[in-house]
Scaffold this active site. Structure first.
Site, PDB file in Angstrom:
ATOM      1  N   GLU A   1     -17.941  -3.341  24.110  1.00 47.65           N
ATOM      2  CA  GLU A   1     -17.076  -4.614  24.364  1.00 47.65           C
ATOM      3  C   GLU A   1     -15.953  -4.480  23.563  1.00 47.65           C
ATOM      4  O   GLU A   1     -14.869  -5.004  23.751  1.00 47.65           O
ATOM      5  CB  GLU A   1     -17.925  -5.856  24.194  1.00 47.65           C
ATOM      6  CG  GLU A   1     -18.899  -6.038  25.044  1.00 47.65           C
ATOM      7  CD  GLU A   1     -20.282  -5.349  24.458  1.00 47.65           C
ATOM      8  OE1 GLU A   1     -20.019  -4.622  23.655  1.00 47.65           O
ATOM      9  OE2 GLU A   1     -21.322  -5.507  25.312  1.00 47.65           O
TER      10      GLU A   1
ATOM     11  N   HIS B   1      -4.007   2.903  -3.421  1.00 45.95           N
ATOM     12  CA  HIS B   1      -4.180   2.597  -2.116  1.00 45.95           C
ATOM     13  C   HIS B   1      -3.481   1.221  -1.748  1.00 45.95           C
ATOM     14  O   HIS B   1      -2.619   1.121  -1.073  1.00 45.95           O
ATOM     15  CB  HIS B   1      -5.553   2.452  -1.814  1.00 45.95           C
ATOM     16  CG  HIS B   1      -5.675   1.778  -0.742  1.00 45.95           C
ATOM     17  ND1 HIS B   1      -5.936   2.171   0.714  1.00 45.95           N
ATOM     18  CD2 HIS B   1      -6.318   0.329  -0.396  1.00 45.95           C
ATOM     19  CE1 HIS B   1      -5.975   1.068   1.446  1.00 45.95           C
ATOM     20  NE2 HIS B   1      -6.335   0.114   0.993  1.00 45.95           N
TER      21      HIS B   1
ATOM     22  N   HIS C   1     -28.808 -14.248  24.343  1.00 50.36           N
ATOM     23  CA  HIS C   1     -27.802 -14.248  25.518  1.00 50.36           C
ATOM     24  C   HIS C   1     -27.151 -15.408  25.909  1.00 50.36           C
ATOM     25  O   HIS C   1     -26.268 -15.510  26.610  1.00 50.36           O
ATOM     26  CB  HIS C   1     -28.542 -13.460  26.831  1.00 50.36           C
ATOM     27  CG  HIS C   1     -28.977 -11.996  26.422  1.00 50.36           C
ATOM     28  ND1 HIS C   1     -29.605 -11.629  25.338  1.00 50.36           N
ATOM     29  CD2 HIS C   1     -28.401 -11.085  27.286  1.00 50.36           C
ATOM     30  CE1 HIS C   1     -29.543 -10.225  25.136  1.00 50.36           C
ATOM     31  NE2 HIS C   1     -28.952  -9.701  26.393  1.00 50.36           N
TER      32      HIS C   1
ATOM     33  N   HIS D   1       0.723  -1.050   0.006  1.00 47.12           N
ATOM     34  CA  HIS D   1      -0.078  -0.051  -0.021  1.00 47.12           C
ATOM     35  C   HIS D   1       0.926   1.238   0.023  1.00 47.12           C
ATOM     36  O   HIS D   1       1.205   1.691   1.179  1.00 47.12           O
ATOM     37  CB  HIS D   1      -0.841   0.044   1.253  1.00 47.12           C
ATOM     38  CG  HIS D   1      -1.793  -1.225   1.355  1.00 47.12           C
ATOM     39  ND1 HIS D   1      -1.270  -2.546   1.760  1.00 47.12           N
ATOM     40  CD2 HIS D   1      -3.157  -1.207   1.122  1.00 47.12           C
ATOM     41  CE1 HIS D   1      -2.505  -3.339   1.686  1.00 47.12           C
ATOM     42  NE2 HIS D   1      -3.573  -2.798   1.228  1.00 47.12           N
TER      43      HIS D   1
END
Lengths: 665, 665
Positions: free
Chosen positions: A414, A265, A476, A33
């Site tokens: 999280e 890129h 859950h 890149h």
């Protein structure tokens, strides 16, 4: 080299050295890149020559500024900087071996490959989370050690891709809340993504977005060195807000036909375009050759903080020896011994009390003992503090403006929590642990993977680890998460069967310097199984015989966590019928896997085996043998009280005994 | 009941009916979340009685407004609304059985449990992504069918937790970019999270944040019904921006001592507090009793759009029969037949051409044929369009303000992409597929899990599926992702070995109405193995014998994807030595698992087995048998050209042959 020549070296020369190394290395590798390094060369030159506190000869200086290349695909930017400033192990040969087998210059920066690579990046957005963790670690250590020992900035280079990933928002929001004023994000605002112009997919006003999270914001021309320097200076002076500087750059800057387009890129520019770039940039030198006078100025920059380093060394020399060690290594021999002692104490107490506890509760009790003896042990939770038992009476809460505590409210974030824990561990001096429900390990899985890949001691406390969670239902209830985590290399997935095992697993987790751990813990209460006190850590071998019957085994019951007690009950049922059943507890498959074959054979035995786990069977076949049976889940869970679910899904002592009987007949 | 009594029913009575049902159901279950339903009862009452276009007697009305309860823990809000408005299958008994085994009223809303539950929520933030997908599906269908057939709003109720999750940012940013003006988010701004006040962890100015992504924003007192109605009306009138209305509410509204605190969030209020709430709210009725006059007004609201439904039915009656079917079910018998034909055609072409293609290229060629024959097939990628082969010449690009296309630039937002695809599939009429690299399945794993749990036909195109990715290195090389995905129930993980298998896997994926699929595809070119043309879909059984040796098998080589050709080479090597090696291709373990034992036994054979896959062994033991060997990865990958990596990690025909020899000896 002549002094005059050195004096004549301009900012542009120095930035072009980065550009040339990047485009040439990518071309030689025929992969990589070039666009980002060429676009951000000016910004990086300003940062490394004027601001970044580092000493290339002492890359492990604990109080160095941290530089995180969140846009890890632009790895050649970092490698060029490390080579130019004179870091060890980064010679021109490494640059020439970019992306080749065994080179330090991997496709994306890999932590541990060379000094100066502060973290492994590439999966987008992770670096921002790491940087937030590092900036937080700096403040936590500063609160303990003071300004003379810990007082540094964390810089993070991020692109559009990083900012589009959701983890970036979690990290930004969290850093803004804590007012991490020594965190500075340099946004490579090149307005190009892989698919083309960012217009194709994104219309955000990024500075407004950061502003909404309380950040100081600025925008500059990323090719105007003076403007960049002024913006960084201003950002450093804003001490009560993290800062973002949007650096408007041209991707692939200097490539005459391709600059400003997505074609720079992720592909080599090609020989012709590179020749054109050499001309446009005024860089007539051959590939991989940086003229001596330019290199000299870069090398000079690599040592410009020597005096600061010396001052720091002197200050650190005055520290108490233990404090000095714990600054980078919190679990030294002495602390390890203290952990052993604390664990032995709580094991004895658990055995004496004989209480029925959920392992999330046992874990909390263990932490209660460990927090005072492990320096740098920093807990937290993703807004489930009361449920996961990560907070103890020994903790102080980390608050905006007050970093003297050791417990963090990460919010419902999280993913950033995992990435921040990685950053804290990488920073040194911190042993991070934090909790959520096991099913939400999916939300932070990319960060868990990086803990494992980077070999960092990060402890993920993951509770409510089965249908034992009950009424919250299948969204859950983890059924496949244990298997999915066990599949990750270098990750200790631990599922203790009772309080004593829980203490032993914590002992292992804190002493495993090069492996992260998942502590999977129950919501529901479990009987004490390890009633016979022993100082030996039986969990350390991953699996062990909990019950050996009198006489030759007819069957071996293998189980983990909450299902070990079911296996014990089943063994009793079978024993009543004259069937000799052994029970093997397997709290950590990875550790068991690593044992000698003789030990494994002895534990597993030659009798038919029944596996018991309230999860999918996937992966269990390794232990069950050709005639094995499995008692567990066949699909997703359901919403109901936990006891009913165990019956509904047929995970009971009776079912285990029945499965055993069928194998024996 | 008397007309006067009905006329006297107030907004407050109606909202209190929700509150009472919520607190009583949670209390009876001794588990659940009363706080949110009690806090948002006023907003929900305004929405369902004045704005939401639905007809409780016709819950499948394709042009109904969608209501997504992203804050799924507040499930009692939804169940109460469905009961009160008179949806089928939601009687008071279901409310009383809240969170019990077999009830429709699971702890979190489960799609398929009852009409009116538009999606499964609970994992935070997912609902916002689903809602964005539904709002996008609405525009896509509107562009095709026109305003008379498809013209509806999507409402999404989200809390602080949803907005803290990173996926929310991806979804918000994406929706803002596309200017989804018919999406309205109702933010339950109660300033309470599980750990306590949101102040503990978040300081964002949420409206500024949404504004930065181009949203229309408003803030109201969520207990002022008139203000809420006005804000919704305004939001509906803003057609070129999605809208968020921050509704400032008191969590647990009405609970005299607990309201406004986190103690109302996830636990029963307790009998005493409930008695107090009854008094404070002016709701003297016994648990689960809603007075007839109040229920009558609610039921009336449930039918208030009957005339609109009738008008729609008339308009839809004028549609061409196929168009009418495809509005909700794009792959009917006729389309399935067209898929079969297209797949047969491309298989024949692949066989005739015999080209070496990466399966990501084969996949693109297959899609080229499928896009014209499958209505509602909508492709996309998370900014890796060129790499993953998801765009074909048959596609038009979906753009802001122009939804006539069928290809979506999702941006670097894998998680929202997955959640949006779930929303599109749930909406009906759309078969979404989209691509990224396999390693980034980790970034959208919670959405993949929900595709499986909700039994939605969503196709995840996951390319660069091994170390064959090469130089990008271990951060980008999946090693454990295949295992981790195979562990998810009801998910077809497909790894085709060549172009023909690739076509067959697409055939399976598009016809599997109740299972999502992962298409794992190579970066690197693969030789054509299926040279013998057949119309039979050999992949449909999950695994099949690709090469059966003359004479009894000495060994069976089991492989998937790019490693099947290595196994074929190994079989040749072994054949040269007089060893009879069969080669079994296993493109989809889940489908193979489901076959009759006799078929499985025949395919696997009784000879020793060698498994070959450039991934970890975890899970392979099921197929290898007691004496099996495995050739694959033992840990993370490395950065180097792909060919070198295969040699470095010992995944070669020679290594496979050597492993086979060892088993036979």
């Amino acid at each position: 080299m002549q002094d005059q020549a050195v004096a004549d070296v301009t900012h542009k020369d120095m930035a072009n050295a980065i550009r040339a190394l990047a485009m040439d290395a990518v071309q030689k590798a025929n992969s990589g890149h070039p666009g980002m390094p060429m676009g951000m060369a000016d910004v990086a030159t300003v940062l490394f020559t004027q601001f970044l506190k580092f000493d290339a000869a002492h890359p492990e200086w604990p109080d160095r500024d941290r530089f995180v290349l969140s846009a890890g695909h632009g790895s050649m930017l970092l490698y060029a900087l490390l080579y130019l400033t004179g870091y060890p192990d980064m010679d021109i040969g490494e640059i020439e071996r970019f992306r080749q087998l065994g080179a330090r210059t991997a496709g994306h920066p890999e932590y541990g490959h060379a000094p100066g690579i502060e973290t492994t990046t590439g999966p987008l957005g992770q670096g921002i989370g790491n940087a937030v963790g590092m900036a937080l670690a700096e403040r936590l250590q500063n609160a303990h050690y003071g300004d003379d020992i810990v007082s540094h900035f964390t810089y993070c280079l991020a692109g559009d891709g990083c900012l589009m990933e959701g983890i970036s928002q979690e990290a930004i929001s969290f850093a803004g809340h804590l007012k991490l004023g020594r965190l500075i994000v340099l946004f490579d605002d090149n307005q190009i993504s892989i698919d083309g112009s960012t217009d194709l997919a994104v219309s955000d006003d990024q500075l407004q977005r950061f502003g909404a999270s309380g950040w100081h914001t600025a925008a500059v021309d990323g090719h105007d060195a003076e403007a960049v320097a002024l913006a960084i200076e201003n950002a450093r002076n804003v001490t009560d807000q993290p800062s973002i500087i949007a650096c408007r750059t041209v991707i692939g800057y200097g490539a005459p036909n391709k600059q400003g387009t997505s074609s720079t890129h992720g592909s080599p520019l090609g020989d012709e375009e590179i020749a054109g770039a050499r001309e446009a940039l005024g860089w007539p030198h051959p590939p991989f050759v940086v003229p001596d006078e330019i290199l000299a100025v870069w090398r000079e920059a690599g040592q410009r903080n020597r005096a600061a380093f010396d001052r720091w060394t002197e200050a650190a020399g005055k520290l108490d020896a233990d404090e000095r060690t714990h600054l980078v290594d919190p679990v030294d021999t002495k602390v390890a011994a203290a952990i052993s002692e604390a664990v032995a104490g709580i094991k004895a107490d658990f055995a004496a009390e004989g209480a029925k506890l959920a392992t999330r509760q046992s874990s909390q009790k263990v932490l209660e003992r460990l927090v005072p003896v492990v320096p740098g042990l920093v807990g937290g939770s993703a807004d489930l503090t009361g449920s996961v038992g990560t907070l103890t009476k020994q903790h102080g809460i980390v608050k905006t403006g007050d970093f003297s505590g050791n417990y963090i409210h990460y919010g419902v974030r999280e993913h950033a929590m995992g990435a921040a824990m990685n950053g804290m561990a990488l920073h040194g001096g911190i042993v991070p642990y934090s909790g959520t429900f096991l099913v939400f390990s999916d939300y932070c899985r990319p960060a868990i993977r990086l803990s494992a890949l980077m070999e960092q001691r990060v402890v993920y406390v993951m509770t409510h680890d089965s249908i034992g969670l009950g009424e919250d239902g299948p969204t859950h209830q983890p059924v496949e998460q244990l298997a999915a985590l066990r599949a990750i290399p270098n990750l200790n997935v631990m599922r203790p069967a009772d309080s004593v095992e829980c203490a032993e697993c914590w002992d292992i987790a804190l002493k495993s310097k090069s492996s992260p751990a998942i502590m999977t813990l129950t919501r529901q209460g479990l009987p004490l199984l390890r009633t016979a006190p022993t100082n030996e850590n039986l969990c350390a071998k991953g699996a062990y015989v909990l019950i050996e019957p009198d006489g030759a085994r007819d069957v071996t019951l293998l189980a983990t966590g909450s299902e070990v007690s079911l296996a014990v009950e089943a063994a009793k049922l079978l024993g009543g019928e004259g069937v000799n059943a052994a029970v093997v507890s397997m709290p950590c498959w990875e550790l068991f896997e690593a044992q000698e074959p003789a030990y494994k054979d002895a534990v597993l035995g030659s009798a038919p085996r029944v596996g018991v786990e309230a999860a999918v069977e996937f992966g269990w076949q390794e232990w069950l043998g050709p005639k094995g049976a499995f008692v567990g889940m066949r699909g997703f869970g359901a919403s109901a009280p936990a006891g009913e679910l165990y019956k509904h899904f047929g995970i009971t002592p009776e079912a285990v005994a029945a499965a055993a009987r069928e194998l024996i007949v």
